[in-house]
Design a protein around this motif. Structure first.
Motif, mmCIF file in Angstrom:
data_model
loop_
_atom_site.group_PDB
_atom_site.id
_atom_site.type_symbol
_atom_site.label_atom_id
_atom_site.label_comp_id
_atom_site.label_asym_id
_atom_site.label_seq_id
_atom_site.Cartn_x
_atom_site.Cartn_y
_atom_site.Cartn_z
ATOM 1 N N PHE A 97 -24.354 -34.959 19.343
ATOM 2 C CA PHE A 97 -24.524 -34.964 17.891
ATOM 3 C C PHE A 97 -24.927 -33.580 17.407
ATOM 4 N N SER A 98 -24.656 -33.311 16.137
ATOM 5 C CA SER A 98 -25.163 -32.102 15.483
ATOM 6 C C SER A 98 -26.081 -32.530 14.350
ATOM 7 N N ILE A 99 -26.899 -31.589 13.862
ATOM 8 C CA ILE A 99 -27.890 -31.899 12.828
ATOM 9 C C ILE A 99 -27.401 -31.396 11.475
ATOM 10 N N GLU A 100 -27.458 -32.261 10.467
ATOM 11 C CA GLU A 100 -27.104 -31.900 9.099
ATOM 12 C C GLU A 100 -28.291 -32.178 8.181
ATOM 13 N N GLU A 101 -28.443 -31.348 7.151
ATOM 14 C CA GLU A 101 -29.530 -31.526 6.192
ATOM 15 C C GLU A 101 -28.988 -31.535 4.769
ATOM 16 N N GLY A 102 -29.797 -32.054 3.844
ATOM 17 C CA GLY A 102 -29.385 -32.101 2.446
ATOM 18 C C GLY A 102 -30.589 -32.018 1.529
ATOM 19 N N PRO A 103 -30.380 -32.012 0.212
ATOM 20 C CA PRO A 103 -31.475 -31.858 -0.750
ATOM 21 C C PRO A 103 -32.348 -33.103 -0.848
ATOM 22 N N ASP A 104 -33.644 -32.891 -1.112
ATOM 23 C CA ASP A 104 -34.555 -34.011 -1.320
ATOM 24 C C ASP A 104 -34.311 -34.671 -2.676
ATOM 25 N N ILE A 105 -33.918 -33.875 -3.672
ATOM 26 C CA ILE A 105 -33.567 -34.411 -4.995
ATOM 27 C C ILE A 105 -32.048 -34.489 -5.080
ATOM 28 N N ASP A 106 -31.530 -35.680 -5.347
ATOM 29 C CA ASP A 106 -30.071 -35.838 -5.370
ATOM 30 C C ASP A 106 -29.666 -36.688 -6.561
ATOM 31 N N THR A 107 -28.358 -36.756 -6.772
ATOM 32 C CA THR A 107 -27.846 -37.530 -7.913
ATOM 33 C C THR A 107 -27.784 -39.012 -7.573
ATOM 34 N N GLU A 108 -27.723 -39.818 -8.610
ATOM 35 C CA GLU A 108 -27.557 -41.265 -8.411
ATOM 36 C C GLU A 108 -26.283 -41.557 -7.621
ATOM 37 N N TYR A 109 -25.260 -40.738 -7.849
ATOM 38 C CA TYR A 109 -23.994 -40.991 -7.163
ATOM 39 C C TYR A 109 -24.173 -40.928 -5.655
ATOM 40 N N TYR A 110 -24.735 -39.833 -5.151
ATOM 41 C CA TYR A 110 -24.864 -39.681 -3.699
ATOM 42 C C TYR A 110 -25.892 -40.651 -3.110
ATOM 43 N N ASN A 111 -26.929 -40.964 -3.882
ATOM 44 C CA ASN A 111 -27.978 -41.836 -3.350
ATOM 45 C C ASN A 111 -27.603 -43.319 -3.435
ATOM 46 N N PHE A 112 -26.760 -43.673 -4.415
ATOM 47 C CA PHE A 112 -26.450 -45.082 -4.616
ATOM 48 C C PHE A 112 -24.953 -45.391 -4.650
ATOM 49 N N GLU A 113 -24.255 -44.870 -5.651
ATOM 50 C CA GLU A 113 -22.888 -45.308 -5.910
ATOM 51 C C GLU A 113 -21.936 -45.027 -4.751
ATOM 52 N N ALA A 114 -22.051 -43.867 -4.124
ATOM 53 C CA ALA A 114 -21.172 -43.545 -3.000
ATOM 54 C C ALA A 114 -21.387 -44.478 -1.818
ATOM 55 N N LEU A 115 -22.517 -45.196 -1.829
ATOM 56 C CA LEU A 115 -22.864 -46.115 -0.735
ATOM 57 C C LEU A 115 -22.712 -47.574 -1.161
ATOM 58 N N ASN A 116 -21.934 -47.799 -2.205
ATOM 59 C CA ASN A 116 -21.675 -49.159 -2.704
ATOM 60 C C ASN A 116 -22.928 -49.817 -3.294
ATOM 61 N N ILE A 117 -23.881 -49.016 -3.740
ATOM 62 C CA ILE A 117 -25.083 -49.564 -4.396
ATOM 63 C C ILE A 117 -24.900 -49.325 -5.895
ATOM 64 N N TYR A 118 -24.453 -50.345 -6.598
ATOM 65 C CA TYR A 118 -24.051 -50.180 -7.987
ATOM 66 C C TYR A 118 -25.205 -50.426 -8.967
ATOM 67 N N LYS A 119 -24.912 -50.310 -10.241
ATOM 68 C CA LYS A 119 -25.925 -50.282 -11.296
ATOM 69 C C LYS A 119 -26.880 -51.474 -11.264
ATOM 70 N N ASP A 120 -26.376 -52.659 -10.914
ATOM 71 C CA ASP A 120 -27.215 -53.853 -10.979
ATOM 72 C C ASP A 120 -27.986 -54.104 -9.681
ATOM 73 N N HIS A 121 -27.922 -53.158 -8.718
ATOM 74 C CA HIS A 121 -28.608 -53.360 -7.431
ATOM 75 C C HIS A 121 -30.116 -53.165 -7.615
ATOM 76 N N PRO A 122 -30.949 -54.027 -6.997
ATOM 77 C CA PRO A 122 -32.412 -53.922 -7.173
ATOM 78 C C PRO A 122 -33.003 -52.605 -6.659
ATOM 79 N N ALA A 123 -32.341 -51.940 -5.728
ATOM 80 C CA ALA A 123 -32.860 -50.668 -5.207
ATOM 81 C C ALA A 123 -32.923 -49.602 -6.284
#
Length: 339
Positions: free
Chosen positions: A126-152
């Protein structure tokens, strides 16, 4: 005049015998050798004498002045020597005593375990990847199939920076960014801090560390996922650890599972820690949902992948038998130096 000068010299000598400090010495030096001293005054009054008397008296005055300067020089040297000896006696430094040790810091057990986990996965390719601590709703939720009505996506679960940005609730955001920017095969882990709106207690913290992994390639299946995670767990905790997978649901994987390991305390017999089951839940995993792959412009007909994620803090608590997560963040050297 000569008798007067002799008396002046003798008085200076007698008074110097009683001098014991530099301040007392300086006071006498000004009195007998200063610009306004009696000796200086005699030199100024030479103009009132005849030429023959000036020559004779001037020579005598210089002789007395020279003797006086010598006696003053000897006296100040003696005073300085005495003061130095006194200082050396009063300010004794025993160089045979050991010096004071400087207490160094110590690695937090989170970092110790994180380093160990990273080494295991790096050795597995494996290799190591990093990303920002502050991110958009898209990357944190929508891109992962977590849509607007999800309790998360409730403010009770997530720290919102503004209407479209959040403190990431998992490092799955890094997986999405990696799939957008790299072509398969992909084999990465993404460690880092994550944030949840949890009250701080013995088992919960609003800030904690998470490790997620992602593999995308051709002909990947659930057997690869189970083999990878079992290899990791046995390397981390020992070959005697048993594992099992339970069906679960995550929006971004299908099928999904939770992985349990045999209890570290009772060795699988059942106790209060594992609630009598003999097993402890340790991580979530599953095959990457085809919609997630397609959203990142990866052909889900050609490529498949698996993903997993777990809390590093939880791994630390299980590995070392720590019962209160708050101990990991208090920076108490009495605690940290045990590891």
């Amino acid at each position: 005049m000569k008798e007067k000068l002799h008396n002046l010299f003798n008085h200076a000598v007698e008074q110097l015998k009683n001098v014991s400090t530099v301040d007392e010495f300086e006071e006498l030096r000004i009195k007998y050798l200063g610009k306004k001293s009696e000796l200086s005054q005699v030199l100024k009054d030479l103009k009132n004498f005849s030429q023959e008397e000036r020559a004779s008296i001037g020579k005598f005055v210089n002789e007395i002045k020279g003797k006086m300067e010598n006696i003053f020089s000897e006296t100040i040297e003696n005073i300085k020597n005495v003061e130095m000896e006194k200082k050396l006696k009063e300010e004794v430094l025993d160089i045979t005593l050991p010096g004071k040790k400087i207490r160094l810091g110590h690695k937090n057990p989170i970092q110790i375990v994180l380093d160990e986990i990273q080494d295991i996965f790096l050795n597995m390719g494996f290799s190591i990847e990093e990303g920002p601590d502050i991110d958009t709703e898209y990357y944190n939720f929508e891109a992962l199939n977590i849509y607007k009505d999800h309790p998360a996506r409730s403010e009770q679960d997530t720290f919102y920076i503004d209407d479209t940005h959040v403190l990431r609730t998992h490092t799955s955001t890094v997986q999405i960014r990696t799939m957008e920017n790299k072509k398969p095969p992909i084999k990465i882990i993404s460690p880092g801090r994550v944030y949840r709106s949890d009250a701080l207690d013995a088992t919960h913290s609003p800030v904690f560390y998470q490790m997620e992994g992602l593999v995308v390639d051709k002909d990947i299946n659930m057997a690869h996922l189970k083999g990878t995670l079992e290899k990791f767990i046995k390397t981390m905790f020992g070959d005697n650890i048993k594992t099992k997978f339970r069906a679960h649901y995550f929006p971004f994987t299908e099928p999904s599972a939770e992985m349990d390991v045999s209890c570290f305390v009772c060795k699988g017999k059942g106790c209060s820690i594992c609630k009598g089951s003999g097993y402890i839940e340790i991580l979530g995993c599953g095959m990457v949902h085809p919609d997630v792959l397609e959203r990142c412009e990866i052909n889900s007909e050609e490529y498949r992948g698996f993903a997993f994620g777990f809390g590093i803090d939880r791994m630390v608590m299980l590995k070392y038998g720590i019962e209160d997560i708050r101990l990991l963040y208090e920076s108490d050297l009495r605690f940290l130096s045990q590891f």
